[in-house]
Design an enzyme around this catalytic site. Sequence first.
Site, PDB file in Angstrom:
ATOM      1  N   LYS A   1       1.010  -8.611  10.263  1.00 49.71           N
ATOM      2  CA  LYS A   1       0.201  -9.420   8.966  1.00 49.71           C
ATOM      3  C   LYS A   1       0.782 -10.791   9.170  1.00 49.71           C
ATOM      4  CE  LYS A   1      -1.860  -5.870   7.250  1.00 49.71           C
ATOM      5  NZ  LYS A   1      -1.484  -4.788   8.216  1.00 49.71           N
TER       6      LYS A   1
HETATM    7  C1  LIG Z   1      -6.714  -3.438   5.123  1.00 54.06           C
HETATM    8  C2  LIG Z   1      -5.419  -2.896   4.803  1.00 54.06           C
HETATM    9  N1  LIG Z   1      -5.271  -1.950   3.814  1.00 54.06           N
HETATM   10  C3  LIG Z   1      -3.956  -1.426   3.577  1.00 54.06           C
HETATM   11  C4  LIG Z   1      -2.901  -1.596   4.358  1.00 54.06           C
HETATM   12  C5  LIG Z   1      -1.699  -0.852   4.441  1.00 54.06           C
HETATM   13  O1  LIG Z   1      -0.571  -1.571   4.376  1.00 54.06           O
HETATM   14  P1  LIG Z   1       0.831  -0.861   4.787  1.00 54.06           P
HETATM   15  O2  LIG Z   1       0.607  -0.623   6.103  1.00 54.06           O
HETATM   16  O3  LIG Z   1       1.551  -2.104   4.452  1.00 54.06           O
HETATM   17  O4  LIG Z   1       0.969   0.275   3.904  1.00 54.06           O
HETATM   18  C6  LIG Z   1      -3.252  -2.066   5.592  1.00 54.06           C
HETATM   19  C7  LIG Z   1      -2.255  -2.110   6.695  1.00 54.06           C
HETATM   20  O5  LIG Z   1      -2.172  -1.854   7.910  1.00 54.06           O
HETATM   21  C8  LIG Z   1      -4.522  -2.667   5.992  1.00 54.06           C
HETATM   22  O6  LIG Z   1      -4.818  -3.226   6.948  1.00 54.06           O
END
Ligand SMILES: Cc1ncc(COP(=O)(O)O)c(C=O)c1O
Length: 392
Positions: A191
């Site tokens: 990210k």
């Molecule tokens: C669109 C989206 N929502 C939610 C998430 C979830 O984030 P995390 O991996 O920090 O739990 C991600 C992460 O990959 C994502 O790309």
Amino acid sequence: MAEVLPYGRQTIEDDDVAAVAEALRADFLTTGPRVEAFERAFAETVGARHAVACSSGTAALHLAMLALGVGPGDVVIAPAITFAATANCARYQGAEVVFADVDAETGLMTPETLEEALSRLGGRRLAAVLPVHLAGNTVDLPAIRRLAEPAPLVEDACHALGTTMRFGNLTEQVGDGRHGALACFSFHPVKTITTGEGGMVTTPDAALADRLRLFRSHGIVRDPALFETPRAAPEPWAYEMQALGFNYRLPDVLCALGISQLAKLGRFAARRRALAFDYWRLLARYAPLVKAVAPPPHCDPALHLFTVLIDFETLGLDRGAVMGALAAKGVGSQVHYIPVHRHPYYRSRYGEIALPGAEAYYARCLSLPLYPAMADSDPERVIEALAAVLGL
Ligand SMILES: Cc1ncc(COP(=O)(O)O)c(C=O)c1O
């Protein structure tokens, strides 16, 4: 062979390492002063009233559902093109998901696809709409909000930290709370900024912020002024568990990294914009067989992913083979995303759903390398490799 370019990569610099080392030598490894400092800095950066740090983007989405009281019998609407967590957060609470279709050219939920999804609620209570700002491009928030009302918007902003928008005369930032009740961010390594694992929820609503904090730490209250059970004498050890919460805390050590990374957001976002600009310029001659996803007119994205849409069918090429050939030339790529409703879990729950926009987007999408440490010459190298592999 030239260095392999992954599709995304964290940028960790010496001062990030120093900030973490300093936190490691300090008194608090878990909840300490850096948590609040990170929250304050984040809220200020995106123009939000409140920011609550948590252990991942997934935890952020789940906390949003908990704060809104989403539960069994409720329905949420989420787009089909996203990471599974956008839908899963409602399922954790026993709510059901209606998958909205997306625009075939951007992968975004639109007012039209939301309206169609609203026609499939079947009389159930709509508890929230979860628009996803895919790749860093944002949905038409005012229009989506008008259609969703009275249900709140929970923006999945995991891809969109640093994106700005213009609706009417107003310049807005993703997460500033002008449209969404809650906005959820992820600090996963690919990210725009990272804490390893980590997340943040922003909200304009103090009561929702309190509930996010309650559910983040076991539903436990430590302030005697907030206790439900009166105590005759002081009990210095006392705390009350008032709701069923979780351990979704983000440790002080990772908040130290977050603070350090957040200070670089402007530079990281500018670098992503510059690289994307080069890609757009280089790709123009390959349309319509290969097209970069164009940002919606209201949005100046700090892109998280650089997505191209390739007409594999007309080219007579297989995407897996193209990815393999790109990898052999040192170019990593990825597919974002397999439509969530196609996964066995959701297919067995909701059956086959026809979402033609999501299918058309999925059939063509490919994410190319995009991260701040790429060299100025890398976009050209990537597009040359892509053109060669596609025979263009
Ligand atoms: C669109 C989206 N929502 C939610 C998430 C979830 O984030 P995390 O991996 O920090 O739990 C991600 C992460 O990959 C994502 O790309």
